[in-house]
Design a protein around this motif. Structure first.
Motif, PDB file in Angstrom:
ATOM      1  N   GLN A 340       0.831  -1.197   0.000  1.00  0.00           N
ATOM      2  CA  GLN A 340       0.000   0.000   0.000  1.00  0.00           C
ATOM      3  C   GLN A 340       0.871   1.254   0.000  1.00  0.00           C
ATOM      4  OE1 GLN A 340      -3.545   0.068  -0.071  1.00  0.00           O
ATOM      5  NE2 GLN A 340      -3.197  -2.078  -0.606  1.00  0.00           N
ATOM      6  N   SER A 341       2.110   1.106   0.465  1.00  0.00           N
ATOM      7  CA  SER A 341       3.074   2.200   0.385  1.00  0.00           C
ATOM      8  C   SER A 341       3.875   2.057  -0.896  1.00  0.00           C
ATOM      9  CB  SER A 341       4.037   2.167   1.581  1.00  0.00           C
ATOM     10  OG  SER A 341       5.148   3.002   1.345  1.00  0.00           O
ATOM     11  N   PRO A 342       3.802   3.014  -1.823  1.00  0.00           N
ATOM     12  CA  PRO A 342       4.599   2.901  -3.047  1.00  0.00           C
ATOM     13  C   PRO A 342       6.089   2.846  -2.774  1.00  0.00           C
ATOM     14  CG  PRO A 342       3.629   5.097  -2.850  1.00  0.00           C
ATOM     15  CD  PRO A 342       3.006   4.242  -1.800  1.00  0.00           C
ATOM     16  N   GLY A 343       6.529   3.413  -1.638  1.00  0.00           N
ATOM     17  CA  GLY A 343       7.937   3.364  -1.297  1.00  0.00           C
ATOM     18  C   GLY A 343       8.435   1.948  -1.070  1.00  0.00           C
ATOM     19  N   PHE A 344       7.571   1.070  -0.547  1.00  0.00           N
ATOM     20  CA  PHE A 344       7.964  -0.320  -0.353  1.00  0.00           C
ATOM     21  C   PHE A 344       8.235  -0.982  -1.695  1.00  0.00           C
ATOM     22  CE2 PHE A 344       6.911  -4.826  -0.090  1.00  0.00           C
ATOM     23  CZ  PHE A 344       7.754  -5.241   0.927  1.00  0.00           C
ATOM     24  N   ILE A 345       7.373  -0.716  -2.676  1.00  0.00           N
ATOM     25  CA  ILE A 345       7.577  -1.287  -4.008  1.00  0.00           C
ATOM     26  C   ILE A 345       8.832  -0.707  -4.652  1.00  0.00           C
ATOM     27  CG2 ILE A 345       6.594  -1.495  -6.330  1.00  0.00           C
ATOM     28  CD1 ILE A 345       5.279  -3.266  -4.269  1.00  0.00           C
ATOM     29  N   ASP A 346       9.064   0.585  -4.480  1.00  0.00           N
ATOM     30  CA  ASP A 346      10.295   1.182  -4.988  1.00  0.00           C
ATOM     31  C   ASP A 346      11.520   0.454  -4.418  1.00  0.00           C
ATOM     32  OD1 ASP A 346       9.088   3.122  -6.584  1.00  0.00           O
ATOM     33  OD2 ASP A 346       9.019   4.600  -4.965  1.00  0.00           O
ATOM     34  N   ALA A 347      11.482   0.174  -3.120  1.00  0.00           N
ATOM     35  CA  ALA A 347      12.605  -0.513  -2.486  1.00  0.00           C
ATOM     36  C   ALA A 347      12.778  -1.923  -3.041  1.00  0.00           C
ATOM     37  CB  ALA A 347      12.398  -0.561  -0.976  1.00  0.00           C
ATOM     38  N   ALA A 348      11.660  -2.623  -3.260  1.00  0.00           N
ATOM     39  CA  ALA A 348      11.738  -3.982  -3.802  1.00  0.00           C
ATOM     40  C   ALA A 348      12.301  -3.975  -5.220  1.00  0.00           C
ATOM     41  CB  ALA A 348      10.354  -4.625  -3.791  1.00  0.00           C
ATOM     42  N   ILE A 349      11.853  -3.024  -6.053  1.00  0.00           N
ATOM     43  CA  ILE A 349      12.344  -2.947  -7.431  1.00  0.00           C
ATOM     44  C   ILE A 349      13.814  -2.538  -7.444  1.00  0.00           C
ATOM     45  CG2 ILE A 349      12.063  -1.794  -9.661  1.00  0.00           C
ATOM     46  CD1 ILE A 349       9.865  -3.826  -8.889  1.00  0.00           C
ATOM     47  N   ALA A 350      14.200  -1.627  -6.563  1.00  0.00           N
ATOM     48  CA  ALA A 350      15.609  -1.224  -6.486  1.00  0.00           C
ATOM     49  C   ALA A 350      16.489  -2.417  -6.127  1.00  0.00           C
ATOM     50  CB  ALA A 350      15.776  -0.108  -5.468  1.00  0.00           C
ATOM     51  N   THR A 351      16.019  -3.251  -5.211  1.00  0.00           N
ATOM     52  CA  THR A 351      16.783  -4.442  -4.841  1.00  0.00           C
ATOM     53  C   THR A 351      16.854  -5.423  -6.004  1.00  0.00           C
ATOM     54  OG1 THR A 351      16.029  -4.177  -2.551  1.00  0.00           O
ATOM     55  CG2 THR A 351      16.983  -6.307  -3.151  1.00  0.00           C
ATOM     56  N   ALA A 352      15.739  -5.608  -6.710  1.00  0.00           N
ATOM     57  CA  ALA A 352      15.711  -6.527  -7.847  1.00  0.00           C
ATOM     58  C   ALA A 352      16.612  -6.052  -8.976  1.00  0.00           C
ATOM     59  CB  ALA A 352      14.275  -6.679  -8.348  1.00  0.00           C
ATOM     60  N   LEU A 367       3.857 -14.422 -10.055  1.00  0.00           N
ATOM     61  CA  LEU A 367       3.254 -15.236 -11.118  1.00  0.00           C
ATOM     62  C   LEU A 367       3.124 -16.707 -10.759  1.00  0.00           C
ATOM     63  CD1 LEU A 367       5.083 -13.768 -14.262  1.00  0.00           C
ATOM     64  CD2 LEU A 367       2.902 -13.065 -13.252  1.00  0.00           C
ATOM     65  N   GLY A 368       3.728 -17.121  -9.666  1.00  0.00           N
ATOM     66  CA  GLY A 368       3.681 -18.524  -9.294  1.00  0.00           C
ATOM     67  C   GLY A 368       3.233 -18.725  -7.878  1.00  0.00           C
ATOM     68  N   ALA A 369       3.977 -19.573  -7.140  1.00  0.00           N
ATOM     69  CA  ALA A 369       3.623 -19.881  -5.752  1.00  0.00           C
ATOM     70  C   ALA A 369       4.795 -19.616  -4.832  1.00  0.00           C
ATOM     71  CB  ALA A 369       3.169 -21.337  -5.636  1.00  0.00           C
ATOM     72  N   GLY A 370       5.610 -18.615  -5.173  1.00  0.00           N
ATOM     73  CA  GLY A 370       6.806 -18.326  -4.401  1.00  0.00           C
ATOM     74  C   GLY A 370       6.509 -17.676  -3.066  1.00  0.00           C
ATOM     75  N   THR A 371       7.494 -17.737  -2.179  1.00  0.00           N
ATOM     76  CA  THR A 371       7.451 -17.061  -0.888  1.00  0.00           C
ATOM     77  C   THR A 371       8.734 -16.243  -0.749  1.00  0.00           C
ATOM     78  OG1 THR A 371       8.459 -18.948   0.247  1.00  0.00           O
ATOM     79  CG2 THR A 371       6.054 -18.875   0.166  1.00  0.00           C
ATOM     80  N   VAL A 372       8.783 -15.384   0.249  1.00  0.00           N
ATOM     81  CA  VAL A 372       9.934 -14.496   0.437  1.00  0.00           C
ATOM     82  C   VAL A 372      10.715 -14.916   1.671  1.00  0.00           C
ATOM     83  CG1 VAL A 372      10.671 -12.124   0.831  1.00  0.00           C
ATOM     84  CG2 VAL A 372       8.737 -12.581  -0.668  1.00  0.00           C
ATOM     85  N   PRO A 373      11.997 -15.272   1.512  1.00  0.00           N
ATOM     86  CA  PRO A 373      12.816 -15.608   2.682  1.00  0.00           C
ATOM     87  C   PRO A 373      12.945 -14.411   3.618  1.00  0.00           C
ATOM     88  CG  PRO A 373      13.904 -16.270   0.630  1.00  0.00           C
ATOM     89  CD  PRO A 373      12.743 -15.410   0.248  1.00  0.00           C
ATOM     90  N   ALA A 374      13.068 -14.679   4.897  1.00  0.00           N
ATOM     91  CA  ALA A 374      13.145 -13.608   5.888  1.00  0.00           C
ATOM     92  C   ALA A 374      14.309 -12.638   5.645  1.00  0.00           C
ATOM     93  CB  ALA A 374      13.235 -14.211   7.288  1.00  0.00           C
ATOM     94  N   PRO A 375      15.509 -13.114   5.280  1.00  0.00           N
ATOM     95  CA  PRO A 375      16.610 -12.163   5.055  1.00  0.00           C
ATOM     96  C   PRO A 375      16.315 -11.167   3.937  1.00  0.00           C
ATOM     97  CG  PRO A 375      17.462 -14.381   5.341  1.00  0.00           C
ATOM     98  CD  PRO A 375      15.975 -14.505   5.228  1.00  0.00           C
ATOM     99  N   LEU A 376      15.658 -11.647   2.864  1.00  0.00           N
ATOM    100  CA  LEU A 376      15.320 -10.734   1.774  1.00  0.00           C
ATOM    101  C   LEU A 376      14.267  -9.729   2.223  1.00  0.00           C
ATOM    102  CD1 LEU A 376      15.430  -9.741  -1.107  1.00  0.00           C
ATOM    103  CD2 LEU A 376      13.824 -11.556  -1.737  1.00  0.00           C
ATOM    104  N   ALA A 377      13.265 -10.193   2.937  1.00  0.00           N
ATOM    105  CA  ALA A 377      12.240  -9.276   3.432  1.00  0.00           C
ATOM    106  C   ALA A 377      12.860  -8.198   4.306  1.00  0.00           C
ATOM    107  CB  ALA A 377      11.181 -10.054   4.218  1.00  0.00           C
ATOM    108  N   LEU A 378      13.833  -8.599   5.122  1.00  0.00           N
ATOM    109  CA  LEU A 378      14.513  -7.638   5.990  1.00  0.00           C
ATOM    110  C   LEU A 378      15.308  -6.629   5.166  1.00  0.00           C
ATOM    111  CD1 LEU A 378      15.318  -6.683   8.818  1.00  0.00           C
ATOM    112  CD2 LEU A 378      17.185  -8.360   8.759  1.00  0.00           C
ATOM    113  N   ALA A 379      15.992  -7.109   4.125  1.00  0.00           N
ATOM    114  CA  ALA A 379      16.795  -6.217   3.288  1.00  0.00           C
ATOM    115  C   ALA A 379      15.919  -5.179   2.600  1.00  0.00           C
ATOM    116  CB  ALA A 379      17.576  -7.029   2.262  1.00  0.00           C
ATOM    117  N   VAL A 380      14.792  -5.620   2.052  1.00  0.00           N
ATOM    118  CA  VAL A 380      13.876  -4.688   1.389  1.00  0.00           C
ATOM    119  C   VAL A 380      13.295  -3.719   2.409  1.00  0.00           C
ATOM    120  CG1 VAL A 380      11.687  -4.498   0.134  1.00  0.00           C
ATOM    121  CG2 VAL A 380      13.332  -6.267  -0.500  1.00  0.00           C
ATOM    122  N   GLY A 381      12.933  -4.235   3.579  1.00  0.00           N
ATOM    123  CA  GLY A 381      12.368  -3.371   4.615  1.00  0.00           C
ATOM    124  C   GLY A 381      13.340  -2.288   5.056  1.00  0.00           C
ATOM    125  N   LEU A 382      14.605  -2.643   5.214  1.00  0.00           N
ATOM    126  CA  LEU A 382      15.608  -1.658   5.629  1.00  0.00           C
ATOM    127  C   LEU A 382      15.814  -0.604   4.550  1.00  0.00           C
ATOM    128  CD1 LEU A 382      18.246  -3.963   7.362  1.00  0.00           C
ATOM    129  CD2 LEU A 382      16.687  -2.342   8.450  1.00  0.00           C
TER     130      LEU A 382
END
Length: 395
Positions: A340-352, A367-382
């Motif tokens: 819901q925060s566009p900044g979160f998506i910006d951070a995810a795209i910047a990481t990608a 597009l599939g059934a993937g999940t997000v590992p905790a370290p990656l979620a933390l990196a994007v969050g930071l």
């Protein structure tokens, strides 16, 4: 007594056709009827994208070559709400096949396997012990309801539709593009966020183009929905004027799909199985249709071996959905809230953009059934928090 069937499937889109195909694949002797109010081929507003995960489901259904005559689209470009761009080759290519073609091929394959395909609109449903009665004359041991976002069967069994905050509205059309165009484009927009436009080239000089946003944000735009959707589509894709525009609702997953009631199982859009991050639904449809059919077949065999308690298809279906999509749906539900925060998506795209493995993981989640590992979620969050901290303070 009317007609009697082992399985009645309502809705002949990907979810319903997959259910019918899987049922007779497992048990060729089953009496299966596939009902739809429309004749095929017919148009269906959709992004037309078939991810590699959908191809996997076609393989499981015994249809590995169903869309081989359509050129794969190996590259994906994503533009974030803040204008960040990432473009890379997907780990596995996607395809774009108009639903007029794709759905008709699935229905034809079901008919070729002995499924009774019939044009019929379901208006009444009653559950009578071990039978489900449709319109007073079709009796089935089980029903798979795959009749879409506006599911009549879901309403008839007393389950509510998706709430407004979990519903998106999109408009889809077609545009002329160079025949060599093989890049799927997703262009996000900060205004009215979450909102994005797409262009998915088919391979014949045309592309499926569209724009979608959450229904509450559309209502808050203060203008007629048609004007908003058409206007932002033209603004985001100015070089691809669209024709044949049609709107459609998307009941987005909340992470907890309602699988049905009694001997009626919901699949695909009827179960609210649409990815809340991307709007992708064909993979979910094929998967859930297949799982529903497996649950019906296994329940029938269990009833023969162990009595009525073993013959509950809904319990089996619920367990199968949980096993195949449980963690994934919980992941997308959490990510949809953060997004819901566009900044979160910006951070995810910047990481990608910096890490190809993250790009591939985002594709798996979207597009599939993937999940997000905790370290990656933390990196994007930071990264997101650091970007937020750099914003100018007001006052």
């Amino acid at each position: 007594m009317g007609e009697e069937w082992d399985l009645a499937v309502v809705g002949a889109g990907p979810a319903g056709s997959a259910a019918a195909l899987r049922a007779v694949q497992l048990r060729p002797d089953l009496r299966v009827v596939l009902l739809d109010r429309a004749g095929f081929p017919r148009d269906k507003p959709c992004g037309d994208g078939i991810a590699a995960h959908g191809r996997d489901e076609l393989d499981r259904l015994g249809l590995p070559g169903l869309i081989d005559d359509y050129r794969p689209t190996p590259r994906l470009t994503v533009v974030s709400p803040g204008g960040l761009r990432v473009s890379a080759e997907a780990a596995r290519p996607n395809h774009v096949v108009p639903r007029r073609v794709f759905d008709a091929r699935l229905v034809a394959a079901a008919g070729a396997r002995g499924v009774e395909v019939r044009r019929h609109r379901v208006r009444e449903l009653a559950q009578d012990g071990s039978w489900v009665v449709l319109d007073g004359r079709l009796r089935a041991r089980a029903v798979v309801a795959a009749d879409g976002a506006y599911s009549a069967v879901r309403r008839l069994i007393g389950l509510p539709a998706a709430g407004e905050r979990h519903t998106a509205l999109a408009v889809r059309g077609y545009a002329d593009v160079p025949e060599a165009d093989d890049v799927q484009l997703i262009a996000m927009q900060r205004a009215g966020w979450p909102a994005y436009a797409w262009s998915f080239p088919i391979g014949d000089g045309t592309a499926n183009v569209g724009f979608g946003m959450l229904l509450p944000r559309l209502r808050a735009a203060g203008a007629p929905g048609r004007q908003v959707l058409h206007g932002w589509l033209a603004e985001l894709l100015p070089d691809r004027p669209a024709r044949d525009l049609r709107a459609h609702h998307l009941p987005l997953s909340t992470g907890r799909p309602a699988p049905g009631r009694g001997r009626v199982l919901l699949a695909g859009d009827a179960a609210g199985l649409i990815n809340p991050l991307t709007g992708e639904g064909i993979y979910y449809a094929l998967l859930s249709g297949r799982l529903a059919a497996e649950a019906v077949v296994e329940a029938a065999e269990g009833a023969s071996a162990g009595g009525a308690a073993a013959g509950d298809p809904l319990a089996r279906y619920r367990a199968k959905l949980r096993g195949a999509l449980g963690r994934h749906l919980r992941t997308t539900d959490v990510l949809a809230r953060l997004a819901q925060s566009p900044g979160f998506i910006d951070a995810a795209i910047a990481t990608a953009a910096r890490r190809k493995e993250v790009f591939d993981l985002l594709v798996e989640v979207g597009l599939g059934a993937g999940t997000v590992p905790a370290p990656l979620a933390l990196a994007v969050g930071l990264r997101w928090l650091r970007g937020t901290a750099r914003l100018p303070r007001r006052g």
